[in-house]
Structure formats: structure tokens, C-alpha cells
Design a protein around this motif. Structure first.
Motif, PDB file in Angstrom:
ATOM      1  N   GLU A 300      -7.812   9.765  -2.550  1.00  0.00           N
ATOM      2  CA  GLU A 300      -6.620   9.451  -1.768  1.00  0.00           C
ATOM      3  C   GLU A 300      -5.808   8.402  -2.516  1.00  0.00           C
ATOM      4  O   GLU A 300      -6.364   7.506  -3.148  1.00  0.00           O
ATOM      5  N   PHE A 301      -4.482   8.545  -2.452  1.00  0.00           N
ATOM      6  CA  PHE A 301      -3.644   7.621  -3.205  1.00  0.00           C
ATOM      7  C   PHE A 301      -2.311   7.447  -2.499  1.00  0.00           C
ATOM      8  O   PHE A 301      -1.921   8.242  -1.630  1.00  0.00           O
ATOM      9  N   PRO A 307       6.007   4.497   1.250  1.00  0.00           N
ATOM     10  CA  PRO A 307       5.081   3.571   1.930  1.00  0.00           C
ATOM     11  C   PRO A 307       4.564   4.168   3.227  1.00  0.00           C
ATOM     12  O   PRO A 307       5.303   4.813   3.977  1.00  0.00           O
ATOM     13  N   GLY A 308       3.274   3.953   3.463  1.00  0.00           N
ATOM     14  CA  GLY A 308       2.655   4.464   4.677  1.00  0.00           C
ATOM     15  C   GLY A 308       2.190   5.901   4.571  1.00  0.00           C
ATOM     16  O   GLY A 308       1.517   6.395   5.480  1.00  0.00           O
ATOM     17  N   ARG A 309       2.520   6.575   3.494  1.00  0.00           N
ATOM     18  CA  ARG A 309       2.124   7.971   3.318  1.00  0.00           C
ATOM     19  C   ARG A 309       0.934   8.040   2.368  1.00  0.00           C
ATOM     20  O   ARG A 309       0.949   7.437   1.296  1.00  0.00           O
ATOM     21  N   THR A 310      -0.109   8.737   2.772  1.00  0.00           N
ATOM     22  CA  THR A 310      -1.305   8.889   1.947  1.00  0.00           C
ATOM     23  C   THR A 310      -1.407  10.325   1.465  1.00  0.00           C
ATOM     24  O   THR A 310      -1.279  11.267   2.252  1.00  0.00           O
ATOM     25  N   GLY A 340       7.559  18.301  -2.537  1.00  0.00           N
ATOM     26  CA  GLY A 340       8.261  17.734  -3.678  1.00  0.00           C
ATOM     27  C   GLY A 340       8.411  16.230  -3.647  1.00  0.00           C
ATOM     28  O   GLY A 340       9.281  15.681  -4.328  1.00  0.00           O
ATOM     29  N   LEU A 341       7.550  15.522  -2.895  1.00  0.00           N
ATOM     30  CA  LEU A 341       7.675  14.064  -2.789  1.00  0.00           C
ATOM     31  C   LEU A 341       7.171  13.350  -4.046  1.00  0.00           C
ATOM     32  O   LEU A 341       7.643  12.261  -4.367  1.00  0.00           O
ATOM     33  N   MET A 346       5.830   8.727 -11.556  1.00  0.00           N
ATOM     34  CA  MET A 346       5.582   7.747 -10.498  1.00  0.00           C
ATOM     35  C   MET A 346       4.237   7.056 -10.712  1.00  0.00           C
ATOM     36  O   MET A 346       3.256   7.688 -11.090  1.00  0.00           O
ATOM     37  N   PHE A 347       4.202   5.754 -10.439  1.00  0.00           N
ATOM     38  CA  PHE A 347       2.937   5.021 -10.435  1.00  0.00           C
ATOM     39  C   PHE A 347       2.257   5.205  -9.071  1.00  0.00           C
ATOM     40  O   PHE A 347       2.929   5.219  -8.033  1.00  0.00           O
ATOM     41  N   VAL A 348       0.947   5.326  -9.101  1.00  0.00           N
ATOM     42  CA  VAL A 348       0.180   5.491  -7.866  1.00  0.00           C
ATOM     43  C   VAL A 348      -1.010   4.543  -7.881  1.00  0.00           C
ATOM     44  O   VAL A 348      -1.505   4.141  -8.945  1.00  0.00           O
ATOM     45  N   SER A 349      -1.469   4.186  -6.689  1.00  0.00           N
ATOM     46  CA  SER A 349      -2.695   3.406  -6.499  1.00  0.00           C
ATOM     47  C   SER A 349      -3.671   4.287  -5.731  1.00  0.00           C
ATOM     48  O   SER A 349      -3.359   4.726  -4.623  1.00  0.00           O
TER      49      SER A 349
END
Length: 669
Positions: A300-301, A307-310, A340-341, A346-349
């Protein structure tokens, strides 16, 4: 510069009167007369060395005598230090003669002051929570190169900029090609010949005409024309000077290296189209994280732009080669991106949750006993078969590192991470054994498995139900070091009391200056530490509790992901010790108990700053009080060389000395 004060313990009558009768006028008068008598009677003479007290029934004879300022001095009897001429103090083994070499007996009152806490060893499933960072990338299997199948001139580009969305079959460009013109004429002639054959024509002639027509169609198809285009040319009966090129797949045009009017040769790249309905997320994992990562695991990231979307995906590839310079391994996660989000770049955590079973293997109940595609982890079936996407044979989940369905019920033996004192390849825990006159704590070497979150897996050395110390273990270990008995830092015992820890710390690796973000976090923690020191020096318990709580919060929020593998492992060990001391100060109610925890915290902070140097902390000085904790001595850190003793406060505020400077001020040589 050393400031000398009356001793708090030992045989000093003056110190006893000062401590227990301060403020009484009568006692003050007696004290003045007594001191005068000592001055007149003993002026110009050295005070005789203190003798061991023999008038106390049951008092133990000291094991040796040492100097509070120079603990390396050890003598069999009383006397004076040959280095500083201070009176030696006795060190007794206490009840150690009746105990093992690694055992200590601690009264309930002392245990309360040390804030010792214990937890039973349990069998339970634990979760390893790994935090990873990475970037969104194109799915390489969904990239299409639109190339020129024939040489010619691009007279029109319908898609004339990158970023355009196209669908399969959309027109892209018009090309003029002599080869296509010749091919169209050949098709028209072959079709006209086949249609104009008389009925009297023989079978062989008809077959040859049909073969020529089929060959003409196939030639145009190989030159890039679609079946509909070929049929239209036959019906029209006239060649077109320009032919339209169509998109074989849908997606986003991410590259267009050509311009209108350019001549291209066969094989020249005209467009690159990426299908973003599925993307890859490329993550980086440290070498120590590899035991918890397996093919097919759910990841999961989050992305800053949502924000708020996993988001979720599955690990589809783990690089078999380690990056030797950065000590990392790259992972690839397959992710659905229908909306398509997620956009490449993009950087992800990311967070990977690994439930750990016995033997340190990853347990995933939803994959136990299943069959997985070795190329497409989203394909999971209950029985053997082939992949619906690539046709490869499915493999058992156990072959990919997961435990079997039968092993799901086998919980491992675990111990809290804060209980283990880890140094190099050794791990020591302190086990509580209840006695009649207080608890006995035994230092025991154990064999640990990998760390999973807040727990270590235990390979051997402990039994289920035993009580291990989770807070205060470093204080117990320090007491063994003072008595020159086997401890974490000195497994064989011996050496100068009070110096083993520092010597061991000096042999530990000093890491390069940490990244700026981590250095700023460390500077904030050090400011909270200084606030605690000032509060204790000012006899302010509320201020000390606040500083301890603030430091504990910063330790929880600290992000060591920017550190390399070795530095990250050392920080995790030190963070446990720092957190232990900070929470000990924050949770204590009495100043004495706070000062005990502050001593442990100071030892950990001194080692932290020595191993993670950085000028963002400013000047940091190492100070020492030889009289703290019944003459055992204690250290602390300060940004100022002026003595403000946190172990005595106003009672002996200026007691101490500057041992050295850990970090010099900016601009110092």
C-alpha cells in the motif's frame, strides 16, 4: 576546573550533618564548632584515610577500594588516590557472592527508582512494517513504438504534440511513399486481372491470378496498411498518393521525435505511446529488509498529489542484484491505474506489512496453499494451471517464500525489541527472578532472529513465560560494568569500573555526517535533552517531564530512511536507549528517579552524537560528576562549559568538570 563539595555518602560526618540537619540553628552551631575543631586539630595535615566501618552488624567488607575521579584505581584497602589524593571509596560485591557472575539483586525501592519494567516472553504472530520510498514509472510491457514501415515523407501529423491521448485505431499521420504507391498499383492491377478473366480461362490461369492478388494484398499489409485500407483501395480502383497511419494501441503519446515534412526511412520512430491503465511503482528496500519481502506481496502506498487516498499493488519483481554502493535492492510493484491518478515520475511512500510465522517466514493467509503466476502476481488460483495473461504454468506460493497452510498456526517466540541489548553479533537480555528480599536480574546471552517491528524473534536462550526487562536494562548492565563483572560491553568481565561502556562506544563506527533532514531532527532532540538538563539542575520536575515527553515524541516521528544500511541499524539500536531514558524521565514522579533515567539517557545521547557528528548541533561539551549515584559518577552533555549539575541541582549545582568537547563550535579548528 573541579569544584569540591562535602561528600554525600561514606564516612563523612560533615556530609551527613549537612544533608540531614540543614536549616536547624542548633545543628548549625554544633556543625560550626565541630568544623573549627577539625580545622584547629588537623590544620596542615592530611586527613587519615577512611577505615571500613566495623560497628555495623552484618556490614559487608568491601571487595576493593577505588577513586570516584579515577575509577581505574583499584586497591585492596583504604587509602588515597595516587593521582588526585582524594580518599578512596569502598566497592562491595553486595550479595554478588551468593549469585552468579551475571546476576544482580535489586530491592523493590531501587527497582522503582530505576523504573525497571518487565514483560513476559510470548509466542505470538508479529508484523514487520517496512517503510519504502519510490517513484511511479511506465509499465514497460505497455509501451508501443510507432515506426515507419516504409520510407517516405510525412506530409501531415494529426497528433502533433506529446501528451495527447489516442485510442486504438485513431489516425496519427499521413505519409507519401513511392513504395506504397507502387504497391497500390500492383494490387489494383492484380484485382483487375482476376476480375477480367474469361470463363474459358483454365484452372491454372485462375489460380495464378488469385495468387498474384493475394501477394499484392500481403505486400501492402506488410507495408503497414490495415485490412480496411486494402479493401478500400481495391474498391476504389485508384491508388492514393498519401496513406494514413493508424495507432495500433491506445494510450498517451509520450514522445514524438519527428516533424511535418520530414523524410523517414523504414524503421524510423515516429511516436511512442504508453498505456497508463497499468503502471509500475519502483521502490527501494534496504538489505536488512529483504527477509520480509516476497513476490506477490500486497503493497500500500500514498502520493502527495492525492492526500488521504491509499493505492495498492503487488510485488512483481525483486532485483536479484544488490546495489553495492547504496546497499539497496529495487522492487517493482504492478498497480492498476484505471482512473489515471498515478502519473509516471510521481514520488510515493509505501508500506509493506509482513506477518511473521515461526522460522521468520512471511505468512499470508490469503496466499497459503494457493498457486501464483510467476510473471503476473495478480493471477492467483486455488489449483494448478496456467496464467490467463502469459500462459506460463502457475507455481505454489510456498516456492515463493510463503509458509504453508499448516504453518499458519505456528506462532514464533518473540521478545520486545527494547529488551535486547544488541552489540555486534551478541545480544543480551536481563531476566527477572523473584526472590525473598527483592528481585534478582540475570544477564543472559541469547540468539536472536530477525527483527519484526517492535519485536525480535528468539532462536534460543529464552523460554515462554520468562520475564525480561524492557526498561532499565542499560542501568542493570551499567551496574555490572561498575563491579567489573560480565556485561553486554565486557562479556568476560574485568577492566576499569565505569569505563567499559565508554571504551566500547569509542570502538563503534563513526558514521559520516547524516543527511540534512535527519541532522535537523537530531538537533531538535538535543534541544529537548538540554531542556531536561536545565530543568533537573533547577530542581524543576515539571520541566524535566515535559522535556522527556517532547524527546520521546520526536523519537517516534524520526525518519531514518535517509541513512544507509549500517548507520540505520546503529540508529535503531540507539533510538531504543534514547527512548528508554526519555520515557523514564517523563514517567517518573520524583526527582531522584528522573535523575537515574537521565543518567541512562545521557550515556545514550553521548554515544549518539559521537557516532552521528554534525555541526547543526553547535558546540557540545562532555561534563562529568564523580559524586553522582553514590560516588559511581555520571556524565551529561551541555552546550555551555559552565557547570550546572543535573544530578544534584541546587544542593551541589557546581559540582563537576569538563571532560572534553564532543563537537566544536562552527569555525573552530
Amino acid at each position: 576546573m573541579m569544584n569540591h563539595f562535602p561528600r554525600r555518602s561514606g564516612g563523612s560526618v560533615v556530609g551527613w550533618l549537612w544533608k540531614h540537619a540543614r536549616g536547624s540553628l542548633l545543628i548549625a552551631m554544633i556543625l560550626a564548632v565541630f568544623v573549627s575543631g577539625l580545622w584547629v586539630g588537623g590544620r596542615g595535615k592530611s586527613a587519615p584515610p577512611r577505615e571500613p566501618r566495623e560497628d555495623v552488624a552484618g556490614a559487608e567488607a568491601p571487595s576493593f577500594w577505588t577513586c570516584s575521579m579515577h575509577p581505574q584505581i583499584r586497591q585492596p584497602g583504604p587509602g588515597r588516590c595516587p593521582l588526585c589524593d582524594m580518599a578512596l571509596i569502598p566497592v562491595t560485591a553486595g550479595a554478588g557472592d551468593a549469585l552468579g557472575p551475571r546476576e544482580l539483586r535489586v530491592s523493590d525501592h531501587a527497582a522503582a527508582l530505576m523504573n525497571i519494567q518487565v514483560t513476559p516472553v510470548r509466542r505470538q504472530f508479529v508484523d514487520a512494517r517496512l517503510r519504502l520510498v519510490g517513484k511511479v514509472a511506465y509499465d514497460e510491457t505497455r509501451l508501443a513504438e510507432i515506426t515507419a514501415w516504409v520510407g517516405g515523407r510525412l506530409d501531415r501529423l494529426y497528433v502533433d504534440y506529446t501528451g495527447t491521448t489516442v485510442r486504438s485505431g485513431d489516425h496519427l499521420a499521413e505519409i507519401y511513399s513511392p513504395d506504397l504507391l507502387v504497391g497500390q498499383r500492383e494490387l489494383i492491377e492484380a484485382a483487375r486481372t482476376a476480375r477480367s478473366l474469361p470463363d474459358s480461362a483454365g484452372q491454372v490461369v485462375r489460380q495464378n491470378a488469385e495468387l498474384l492478388l493475394v501477394a499484392a494484398r500481403e505486400k501492402l499489409r506488410l507495408l503497414g496498411l490495415a485490412s480496411e485500407q486494402i479493401e478500400a483501395i481495391e474498391e476504389r480502383g485508384q491508388p492514393a498518393d498519401h496513406v494514413t497511419l493508424h495507432a495500433p494501441v491506445g494510450g498517451i503519446v509520450i514522445d514524438k521525435p519527428v516533424k511535418e515534412g520530414m523524410y523517414v526511412e523504414t524503421g524510423t520512430r515516429i511516436y511512442t505511446i504508453a498505456d497508463l491503465s497499468k503502471v509500475w511503482v519502483m521502490l527501494e528496500a534496504y538489505e536488512a529488509d529483504l527477509p520480509w519481502l516476497h513476490y506477490g506481496q500486497d503493497v500500500e502506498f500514498t502520493a502527495q498529489s492525492h492526500p488521504g487516498r491509499t493505492f495498492h499493488g503487488r510485488i512483481a519483481f525483486i532485483d536479484p542484484v544488490l546495489d553495492d554502493a547504496r546497499r539497496i535492492v529495487r522492487l517493482r510493484v504492478n498497480v492498476e491505474n484505471v482512473e489515471g491518478l498515478l502519473k509516471p515520475g510521481m514520488f510515493v511512500s509505501a508500506v509493506v506489512h509482513a506477518r511473521v510465522a515461526r522460522g521468520g517466514k512471511v505468512m499470508s493467509p490469503d496466499l497459503a496453499g494457493k498457486w501464483i503466476s510467476p510473471m503476473h502476481p495478480e493471477i492467483v488460483k486455488d489449483s494448478a494451471g496456467s496464467c490467463d495473461i502469459c500462459g506460463m504454468a502457475l507455481v505454489r506460493a510456498e516456492e515463493l517464500g510463503y509458509v504453508s497452510a499448516q504453518a499458519v498456526e505456528e506462532a514464533p517466540l518473540v521478545v520486545p525489541a527494547s529488551a535486547a541489548l544488541v552489540t555486534g553479533v551478541r545480544a543480551v537480555v536481563y531476566v527477572k527472578k523473584q526472590g525473598e528480599d527483592g528481585a534478582t536480574y540475570e544477564g543472559r546471552e541469547i540468539v536472536l532472529g530477525p527483527r519484526a517491528g517492535d519485536y525480535y524473534l528468539v532462536e534460543s536462550g529464552l523460554e515462554e513465560g520468562e520475564l525480561v526487562v524492557t526498561r532499565g536494562a542499560f542501568m542493570l548492565d551499567a551496574e555490572l560494568q561498575i563491579q567489573a563483572r560480565p556485561s553486554m560491553m565486557s562479556p568476560e568481565g574485568g577492566g576499569a569500573p565505569g569505563h567499559q561502556h565508554g571504551a566500547a562506544a569509542s570502538r563503534r563506527e563513526v558514521h559520516p555526517a547524516p543527511p540534512e533532514a535527519f541532522a535537523d531532527q537530531l538537533a531538535g532532540m538535543f534541544q529537548d535533552y538540554l531542556a531536561m538538563s536545565r530543568a533537573l539542575a533547577g530542581d524543576d520536575p515539571a520541566g524535566a517531564k515535559g522535556g522527556g515527553a517532547a524527546l520521546a515524541r520526536k523519537l517516534h516521528a524520526a525518519d531514518a530512511a535517509s541513512l544507509d544500511g549500517a548507520a540505520r541499524g546503529d540508529w535503531n539500536e540507539l533510538a531504543i536507549r534514547l527512548h528508554d531514558g526519555a520515557e523514564g524521565v517523563a514517567g517518573a514522579e520524583e526527582l531522584d528517579a528522573m535523575r537515574v533515567s537521565f543518567g541512562s539517557l545521557s550515556a545514550a545521547m553521548l554515544e549518539t552524537i559521537a557516532r552521528f557528528p554534525g555541526r547543526s548541533l553547535g558546540p557540545v561539551h562532555h561534563l562529568h560528576c564523580p559524586m553522582a549515584f553514590d560516588d559511581r559518577g555520571a556524565d551529561w552533555l551541555s552546550s555551555d562549559k559552565a557547570i550546572a549539575n543535573p544530578y544534584f541541582g541546587a544542593e551541589m549545582l557546581r559540582c563537576g568538570e569538563v571532560k572534553g568537547t564532543v563537537i566544536a563550535a562552527e569555525g573552530s579548528p
